[in-house]
Design a protein around this motif. Structure first.
Motif, mmCIF file in Angstrom:
data_model
loop_
_atom_site.group_PDB
_atom_site.id
_atom_site.type_symbol
_atom_site.label_atom_id
_atom_site.label_comp_id
_atom_site.label_asym_id
_atom_site.label_seq_id
_atom_site.Cartn_x
_atom_site.Cartn_y
_atom_site.Cartn_z
ATOM 1 N N GLY A 1 56.989 27.942 35.971
ATOM 2 C CA GLY A 1 58.427 28.496 35.309
ATOM 3 C C GLY A 1 59.522 28.162 36.217
ATOM 4 N N LYS A 2 60.655 28.450 35.808
ATOM 5 C CA LYS A 2 61.915 28.231 36.483
ATOM 6 C C LYS A 2 62.496 29.665 36.995
ATOM 7 N N LEU A 3 62.398 30.657 36.263
ATOM 8 C CA LEU A 3 62.823 31.958 36.480
ATOM 9 C C LEU A 3 62.058 32.823 37.472
ATOM 10 N N THR A 4 62.425 33.946 37.541
ATOM 11 C CA THR A 4 61.469 35.029 38.101
ATOM 12 C C THR A 4 60.594 35.614 37.094
ATOM 13 N N LEU A 5 59.344 36.170 37.344
ATOM 14 C CA LEU A 5 58.783 37.019 36.643
ATOM 15 C C LEU A 5 59.367 38.292 36.147
ATOM 16 N N ALA A 6 60.357 38.864 37.063
ATOM 17 C CA ALA A 6 61.011 40.084 36.551
ATOM 18 C C ALA A 6 61.944 39.838 35.517
ATOM 19 N N GLN A 7 62.664 38.388 35.526
ATOM 20 C CA GLN A 7 63.541 37.923 34.574
ATOM 21 C C GLN A 7 62.759 37.899 33.110
ATOM 22 N N ASP A 8 61.457 37.224 33.433
ATOM 23 C CA ASP A 8 60.769 36.723 31.981
ATOM 24 C C ASP A 8 60.299 38.090 31.545
ATOM 25 N N GLN B 1 57.118 47.751 34.228
ATOM 26 C CA GLN B 1 57.978 47.723 35.677
ATOM 27 C C GLN B 1 57.337 47.034 36.969
ATOM 28 N N ARG B 2 56.060 47.960 36.771
ATOM 29 C CA ARG B 2 55.318 47.854 38.261
ATOM 30 C C ARG B 2 54.794 46.164 38.352
ATOM 31 N N LEU B 3 54.286 45.782 37.023
ATOM 32 C CA LEU B 3 53.742 44.443 37.213
ATOM 33 C C LEU B 3 54.886 43.380 37.535
ATOM 34 N N ALA B 4 56.183 43.751 37.051
ATOM 35 C CA ALA B 4 57.285 42.856 37.329
ATOM 36 C C ALA B 4 57.370 42.519 38.661
ATOM 37 N N ALA B 5 57.373 43.782 39.312
ATOM 38 C CA ALA B 5 57.562 43.878 40.847
ATOM 39 C C ALA B 5 56.289 43.225 41.501
ATOM 40 N N ASN B 6 55.100 43.391 41.102
ATOM 41 C CA ASN B 6 54.070 42.843 41.537
ATOM 42 C C ASN B 6 52.784 42.906 40.558
ATOM 43 N N PRO B 7 52.470 41.831 40.164
ATOM 44 C CA PRO B 7 51.401 41.527 38.966
ATOM 45 C C PRO B 7 49.955 41.748 39.483
ATOM 46 N N GLN B 8 49.919 41.369 40.817
ATOM 47 C CA GLN B 8 48.824 41.558 41.444
ATOM 48 C C GLN B 8 48.120 43.004 41.402
ATOM 49 N N GLU B 9 49.106 43.965 41.307
ATOM 50 C CA GLU B 9 48.692 45.559 41.149
ATOM 51 C C GLU B 9 47.695 45.645 40.120
ATOM 52 N N PHE B 10 47.785 45.018 39.010
ATOM 53 C CA PHE B 10 46.747 45.018 38.169
ATOM 54 C C PHE B 10 45.329 44.661 38.522
ATOM 55 N N TYR B 11 45.223 44.072 39.734
ATOM 56 C CA TYR B 11 43.527 43.631 39.995
ATOM 57 C C TYR B 11 43.340 44.334 41.495
ATOM 58 N N THR B 12 44.422 44.311 42.147
ATOM 59 C CA THR B 12 44.242 45.289 43.532
ATOM 60 C C THR B 12 45.310 46.287 43.585
ATOM 61 N N GLY B 13 44.769 47.540 44.274
ATOM 62 C CA GLY B 13 45.528 48.335 44.418
ATOM 63 C C GLY B 13 45.530 49.497 43.579
ATOM 64 N N PRO B 14 46.677 50.605 43.686
ATOM 65 C CA PRO B 14 46.659 51.695 42.669
ATOM 66 C C PRO B 14 46.338 51.348 41.266
ATOM 67 N N MET B 15 47.110 50.320 40.668
ATOM 68 C CA MET B 15 46.849 50.231 39.220
ATOM 69 C C MET B 15 45.334 49.927 38.750
ATOM 70 N N ALA B 16 44.768 49.044 39.574
ATOM 71 C CA ALA B 16 43.255 48.526 39.448
ATOM 72 C C ALA B 16 42.528 49.859 39.427
ATOM 73 N N LYS B 17 42.816 50.760 40.686
ATOM 74 C CA LYS B 17 41.956 51.815 40.762
ATOM 75 C C LYS B 17 41.893 52.554 39.452
ATOM 76 N N GLN B 18 43.190 52.761 39.029
ATOM 77 C CA GLN B 18 43.479 53.859 37.782
ATOM 78 C C GLN B 18 42.677 53.400 36.727
ATOM 79 N N LEU B 19 42.815 51.986 36.414
ATOM 80 C CA LEU B 19 42.119 51.237 35.366
ATOM 81 C C LEU B 19 40.573 51.442 35.418
ATOM 82 N N ALA B 20 40.046 50.949 36.612
ATOM 83 C CA ALA B 20 38.607 50.997 36.818
ATOM 84 C C ALA B 20 38.020 52.338 36.829
ATOM 85 N N ASP B 21 38.692 53.441 37.252
ATOM 86 C CA ASP B 21 38.513 54.788 37.035
ATOM 87 C C ASP B 21 38.270 55.367 35.575
#
Length: 584
Positions: A141-148, A208-228
């Protein structure tokens, strides 16, 4: 693989378009099943984003406005071809969790337990959509993930207006069975109606959380919330599964064929998509026929030859294809022109070959697995993008079944897939959609299930090392019918002369080897159906007995570059009333 670069000779005939598409455009175009998603992609293009940025915007927007198929909790494929001719195939297909076992959906007698692989938390594979879109944006891509992602966040936060068809879809009993889904999508029984605004605050916060950090889906609080959430309800998905997920940047398959003196390259999907190699195998088999001389588009004589090619290629699909990271696949043999010629010799010019009597030509393929061959979800979605520089993206992604497994990630607002059903729960038995599955597609930890998704891009043939001009961007949802829909569209445009809109709207036909049935949409001309039956086919008109069911499948969202004017011409499938060709 040079064996795929084989000339397929077709003739040309002119067929009158049945409906008008969008006005031709010189700059850029987005075509998707939902008008808000198409507008999201166009907004990004106008901001200076390229086709990949626009595709990422469409993908995230569809996760808001098309909950039955658009998703954060599923996976798919993105085919990218830039204006310099470089192509990439991003595989963000779901994976089986580490705790998955080959017999996890079987009872003690070895029989499939109905519903276990299709409904609820045990059906969930490791989602790949977020990783796939983030990877695409970062690398191409050319822009940022947050823009997209900004248009999708706005749609979730502010809401969008439901059409009659969309409101009706949210009445699905697949959602009613799960309290979180029932609350979000059905207002605890106060069902949404036509004209209501559907606002999704939990999903907005997740985006909004993913736009700031998409890796949170796979590691961190969001990943834990999903797996739990999944673990609490008896599923297998863990934080470790999410952390281990990777996107595969694969080399596309490339085929070469000609029609009416024009040569084309077909850039298409490699495994774990079964679509690309089946598409190329079918085209190779059809290379020995001048289809227009047999009759016009959807004529009985033309359909007979195409159907017999479908039958043979789907037989190979069921026996041999699986995850290329774990299984040696005979792609070279399947794409071999001599093999196609041998198959072609088995096609009777006027009569169908019963599938039970079909015998594979000897001397080309390894021995097939010793199983008796035995469907895949229609709840997928496809979109196509071309930008002003000629970069093109063809994307198909899915939750698998209608609204996936039916369960929503608690507190996160998105539905989860039931992709585990695309594995062979029991080799030799049908999955939820009737396709034949062999042991190459058996359940195993970390494996990606076989798919029919077939994002494809067609260009003029390259010359003297220079890439050819873009010609078509195409694909479709439809489970096992995806491959045949893409072939229907490709042949209708390049061989039979239909406009891109007429091709999108033309009635479809499909054969997948077993069951030995030629499926046609309900709107298919009755005289042709009767001719096919008289020729010996068992023909099924989709939902013929249900007066309220339109009897359709698939959703072709197509872009054609007019070879004479260079203008972009879009074809939105009119089977779906809320899609759009967006362009400028």
């Amino acid at each position: 693989m040079s064996c795929f670069r084989k000339a397929v000779a077709f003739g040309v005939t002119g067929i009158m378009a049945v409906s008008a598409g969008a006005a031709p455009q010189k700059h850029a175009m987005v075509v998707s099943i939902h008008h808000d998603a198409s507008d999201a992609g166009l907004e990004i293009l106008k901001q200076g984003g390229n086709a990949v940025d626009a595709a990422v915007a469409v993908g995230f927007a569809l996760s808001v406005v098309l909950p039955q198929a658009g998703n954060l909790g599923g996976g798919g494929f993105m085919l990218i071809r830039d204006h310099n001719g470089e192509a990439h195939f991003l595989d963000f297909r779901e994976k089986a969790p580490a705790g998955a076992t080959p017999n996890m959906y079987l009872d003690q007698a070895g029989n499939i337990i109905p519903g276990l692989s299709t409904r609820g938390y045990l059906a969930i594979g490791v989602p790949g959509s977020v990783a796939g879109f983030a990877y695409a944006q970062k690398h191409y891509g050319k822009l940022t993930l947050a823009q997209d992602m900004a248009p999708a966040i706005k749609l979730a936060k502010m809401g969008y207006t439901l059409s009659e068809e969309e409101a009706r879809a949210l009445h699905s009993t697949n959602l009613t069975k799960f309290p979180e889904s029932h609350r979000i999508f059905q207002r605890d029984g106060d069902y949404y109606k036509t004209g209501d605004t559907f606002v999704q605050p939990e999903l907005a916060k997740t985006l909004q959380r993913l736009a700031a950090n998409p890796q949170e889906f796979y590691t961190g609080p969001m990943a834990k919330q999903l797996a739990d959430t999944v673990h609490t309800h008896g599923g297998l998905l863990t934080e470790a599964d999410l952390a281990a997920y990777t996107v595969a940047d694969r080399k596309p398959l490339v085929g070469h064929y000609s029609t009416g003196g024009q040569k084309y390259d077909v850039v298409t999907s490699p495994p774990p998509s079964s679509g690309g190699i089946v598409l190329l195998e079918v085209l190779n088999m059809l290379s020995g026929y001048d289809l227009p001389k047999l009759g016009g588009d959807r004529s009985e004589a033309q359909m007979h030859i195409i159907t017999e090619a479908f039958r043979r290629a789907y037989m190979d699909r069921g026996d041999y294809l699986g995850d290329p990271d774990y299984t040696v696949l005979p792609l070279a043999q399947m794409g071999n022109e001599r093999y196609a010629s041998a198959w072609r010799k088995t096609i009777d010019p006027v009569k169908p070959t019963p599938s039970a009597e079909l015998r594979r030509p000897a001397g080309f393929m390894p021995p097939p697995p010793a199983v008796t061959p035995v469907k895949e979800s229609t709840q997928t979605t496809h979109f196509s993008v071309v930008d002003s520089d000629g970069n093109a993206v063809s994307t198909t992604y899915t939750l698998n079944g209608l609204f996936g497994c039916g369960a929503t990630a608690e507190g996160l607002g998105f539905l989860l897939n039931n992709e585990m059903d695309d594995f062979s729960s029991k080799p030799g038995s049908p999955n939820m959609f009737g396709l034949i599955q062999g042991p190459a597609n058996a359940i195993a930890p970390g494996h990606r299930p076989l798919s029919s998704m077939t994002p494809t891009i067609v260009t003029a043939a390259s010359k003297h090392g220079k890439p050819g001009e873009l010609r078509l961007v195409l694909g479709s949802p439809g489970g096992s019918t995806i491959i045949t829909t893409v072939i229907n569209d490709l042949l209708s445009i390049l061989v039979n002369g239909l406009s891109v809109q007429a091709a999108a709207d033309a009635p479809r036909f499909h054969h997948q080897y077993l069951p030995d049935v030629l499926d046609v949409e309900k709107a298919f001309p009755v005289p042709v159906v009767e001719e096919l039956r008289a020729a010996g086919y068992k023909v099924s008109r989709a939902n013929e007995a249900d007066e309220k069911n339109p009897g359709v499948w698939g959703d072709s969202e197509l872009i054609e570059v007019n070879p004479k004017t260079g203008a972009l011409e879009g074809g939105h499938d009119n089977r779906r009333k809320f899609g759009k060709v967006a362009s400028y």
